[in-house]
Design a protein around this motif. Structure first.
Motif, mmCIF file in Angstrom:
data_model
loop_
_atom_site.group_PDB
_atom_site.id
_atom_site.type_symbol
_atom_site.label_atom_id
_atom_site.label_comp_id
_atom_site.label_asym_id
_atom_site.label_seq_id
_atom_site.Cartn_x
_atom_site.Cartn_y
_atom_site.Cartn_z
ATOM 1 N N GLN A 1 2.352 52.806 37.416
ATOM 2 C CA GLN A 1 3.061 53.916 36.776
ATOM 3 C C GLN A 1 4.327 53.408 36.072
ATOM 4 N N LEU A 2 5.075 52.526 36.720
ATOM 5 C CA LEU A 2 6.291 51.991 36.112
ATOM 6 C C LEU A 2 5.972 51.086 34.924
ATOM 7 N N ARG A 3 4.922 50.276 35.032
ATOM 8 C CA ARG A 3 4.507 49.446 33.897
ATOM 9 C C ARG A 3 4.177 50.326 32.694
ATOM 10 N N GLU A 4 3.452 51.408 32.947
ATOM 11 C CA GLU A 4 3.087 52.325 31.864
ATOM 12 C C GLU A 4 4.341 52.972 31.271
ATOM 13 N N LEU B 1 8.895 43.792 32.389
ATOM 14 C CA LEU B 1 7.555 44.321 32.159
ATOM 15 C C LEU B 1 6.764 44.426 33.454
ATOM 16 N N ASP B 2 7.251 43.773 34.503
ATOM 17 C CA ASP B 2 6.591 43.774 35.801
ATOM 18 C C ASP B 2 7.642 43.449 36.851
ATOM 19 N N THR C 1 14.871 56.013 30.100
ATOM 20 C CA THR C 1 13.711 55.371 30.725
ATOM 21 C C THR C 1 14.168 54.466 31.866
ATOM 22 N N ALA C 2 15.246 53.725 31.651
ATOM 23 C CA ALA C 2 15.773 52.833 32.697
ATOM 24 C C ALA C 2 16.222 53.643 33.911
ATOM 25 N N ASP C 3 16.835 54.811 33.670
ATOM 26 C CA ASP C 3 17.256 55.658 34.793
ATOM 27 C C ASP C 3 16.057 56.175 35.571
ATOM 28 N N ARG C 4 14.989 56.559 34.863
ATOM 29 C CA ARG C 4 13.780 57.045 35.545
ATOM 30 C C ARG C 4 13.129 55.922 36.345
ATOM 31 N N ILE C 5 13.151 54.716 35.809
ATOM 32 C CA ILE C 5 12.590 53.567 36.534
ATOM 33 C C ILE C 5 13.405 53.307 37.799
ATOM 34 N N ARG D 1 12.642 55.704 40.663
ATOM 35 C CA ARG D 1 11.354 55.505 41.327
ATOM 36 C C ARG D 1 11.294 54.206 42.110
ATOM 37 N N ASP D 2 11.930 53.151 41.589
ATOM 38 C CA ASP D 2 11.901 51.859 42.274
ATOM 39 C C ASP D 2 13.193 51.097 41.992
ATOM 40 N N PRO D 3 14.129 51.112 42.940
ATOM 41 C CA PRO D 3 15.400 50.412 42.724
ATOM 42 C C PRO D 3 15.243 48.887 42.629
#
Length: 189
Positions: A80-83, A132-133, A147-151, A154-156
């Motif tokens: 999901q984060l990669r996408e 990217l991963d 986008t960075a905030d949403r990432i 979800r995963d710090p």
């Protein structure tokens, strides 16, 4: 009712055949209802070896299932984060427009080609650098700050570099002789 008594009652005419059959069936049903209850098995003081083995196997199976579900959840989150990163990338500049932007991530200095406009966005905090991963070797790309905030929500642990945050967080040490000299964020090395 006994057979002798039944015969006597039939002879005298006090009862007929129907009544005799009915009494016999009720007597039979009454015997069925009053059967002795089955003896309950005495409670086992200790579980047997087979029961212990079965309980251990069930616990092992439950743990394996939980681990499998956790791995599947991590894998789904990573996908999901990669996408999310791949769907919100800024285009990679090439040619005369591109200049290297150097940043620190994981104790290493890395570089990324950017345009002057993207460099200003990074300095202002409107853009960020996302991996990217999970592995830094996979590379980094520029994404919008949202986008960075949403990432990060979800995963710090996802590799993210937000230069505007790092500049705001870094305060000079008390004994730093260069504390009075401000270094601009968009300084080219």
């Amino acid at each position: 009712m006994s057979d002798a008594m039944r015969d006597q009652l039939l002879k005298t005419g006090l009862v007929d055949e129907k009544q005799v059959k009915k009494a016999r069936s009720e007597q039979h049903k009454g015997k069925k209802k009053t059967k002795k209850p089955k003896k309950a098995a005495p409670p086992a003081a200790e579980p047997t070896a087979a029961e212990q083995r079965q309980a251990e196997q069930a616990e092992r199976s439950r743990r394996k299932n939980e681990e499998r579900q956790a791995r599947a959840a991590r894998k789904a989150l990573t996908a999901q984060l990669r996408e999310l990163v791949n769907s919100n990338l800024y285009p990679v500049p090439s040619g005369n427009d591109a200049e290297d932007y150097h940043f620190q991530q994981g104790g290493r200095i890395r570089s990324l080609p950017v345009t002057p406009a993207l460099r200003r966005q990074l300095a202002d905090g409107r853009a960020a650098i996302a991996g990217l991963d999970h592995r830094p070797e996979a590379g980094f790309r520029l994404v919008p700050r949202e986008t960075a905030d949403r990432i990060r929500e979800r995963d710090p642990q996802w590799p993210l570099v937000i230069p505007a945050e790092e500049a705001a967080d870094s305060e000079p040490a008390a004994d730093d002789p260069y504390a009075d000299y401000v270094v601009p964020d968009d300084l080219m090395w």
